[in-house]
Design an enzyme around this catalytic site. Structure first.
Site, PDB file in Angstrom:
ATOM      1  CE  LYS A 115       5.463  -0.933   7.376  1.00  0.00           C
ATOM      2  NZ  LYS A 115       5.899   0.015   8.355  1.00  0.00           N
ATOM      3  CE  LYS A 197      -1.621   4.807   0.352  1.00  0.00           C
ATOM      4  NZ  LYS A 197      -2.291   5.070   1.696  1.00  0.00           N
ATOM      5  CE  LYS A 200       6.854   8.027   4.215  1.00  0.00           C
ATOM      6  NZ  LYS A 200       6.930   8.755   5.290  1.00  0.00           N
TER       7      LYS A 200
END
Length: 334
Positions: A115, A197, A200
């Protein structure tokens, strides 16, 4: 343990819209657990703040996620569904547990590194201490079991370490949680890059099926799904695109991989992609219809939010009071 049932805890961040992967990999499975376990399912809105959010969008996403939980079949009478930010014990316990967590442990967290790379202009302390808040989430409810994916294993491990460290420093206070390994479910991958994967947060809108996508959008996305230059519909690691589509079709129809291969033997990719799209649209329609129905019933949603917030706060504060007493904080005069 509550009412002779083991306590199971899980949460989802209230950012963006849930994908088909979130539904098939987590939410749909949660529904099956409420009879077997005492379940706490949070809207992890505090966790969402590690990345800058538009306030109106965050509020809407949190409300939509709560409604989706219920629309997907989570009965708020059987499951404690609550907003993390409505239970102040989460933030209070996180601060105390920060004082029992080492910098080196947090430095090793791969999600922090990932992140930080994505949000280099906003590497904040909350992003760094995110796993401690997650540990507080879990430990507050004396959770025995936590469903975890591969990307969350590290966070459960640090929660276990913190619990053991605190228990050893004082006396048994927290249940040390174990990972919950349920029935095996297919890992749903991106439609545009089947090595990743489905997410969203994917920047490519064609990569993910969102739970509220309309049938035409769903079918269009599947028609654009990446496959390969072959024409055989066969489940194999060397055909990741087709393998992913078979996993999706199998998950929404309940058919085995062998049955899917047999059904589409001799047919082309076009026919198969259309069939997968239609099956997914059919699977999501009842959930979408229920979502829109619940959105109109504000009184019902407000009622269950209030009841479940109160239930979550009751159990969380029981644990927090014990922790405060053990570390030496003065109890308030009542």
């Amino acid at each position: 343990m509550i009412n002779d049932k083991k306590v199971l805890y899980s949460a989802m961040q209230s950012t963006g819209t849930l994908t088909l992967g979130n539904y098939l990999g987590a939410l749909n499975n949660w529904v099956k657990l409420s009879d077997e376990f005492e379940t706490f399912y949070a809207i992890a809105d505090l966790h969402s703040l590690t990345v800058r959010q538009n306030p109106a969008d965050l509020r809407k996403a949190a409300k939509d996620l709560y409604t989706l939980y219920v629309a997907a079949g989570l009965d708020p009478e059987k499951n404690c569904i609550y907003y993390q930010s409505h239970v102040s014990a989460h933030a209070e316990l996180a601060w105390i547990l920060n004082c029992y967590t080492y910098m080196g442990e947090l430095n090793r967290m791969t999600q922090y590194k990932d992140k930080s790379a994505k949000h280099a202009d906003n590497i904040n302390a909350g992003l760094f201490t995110y796993p401690v808040l997650m540990a507080a989430d879990i430990l507050l409810y004396q959770s025995e079991l936590v469903p975890v994916g591969a990307d969350q294993k590290q966070h459960l491990e640090i929660a276990r370490d913190i619990a053991n460290r605190f228990n050893n420093a004082y006396s048994p206070t927290f249940v040390v949680p174990e990972p919950y390994i349920g029935e095996s479910t297919a890992k749903i991958m991106s439609l545009q890059d089947p090595t990743k994967k489905m997410s969203k947060s994917d920047e490519n809108p064609n990569a993910s099926i969102l739970l509220m996508d309309d049938p035409d959008t769903i079918i269009r996305k599947f028609k654009r799904a990446v496959t390969d230059s072959d024409t055989e519909i066969r489940y194999s690691d060397d055909k990741p695109g087709i393998k992913n589509l078979i996993d999706i079709y199998s998950s929404v129809t309940g058919k085995t991989v062998e049955e899917v291969e047999k059904e589409f033997d001799g047919k082309g990719y076009g026919d198969f992609k259309l069939a997968v799209g239609e099956a997914v649209a059919d699977k999501l329609k009842p959930l979408q219809d229920r979502f829109y129905e619940l959105q109109k019933d504000k009184a019902y949603i407000d009622k269950v939010v209030k009841e479940n917030d109160e239930k979550a706060a009751y159990f969380a504060n029981k644990t927090l009071r014990k922790v405060k007493k053990k570390v030496g904080l003065v109890e308030p005069v009542r």
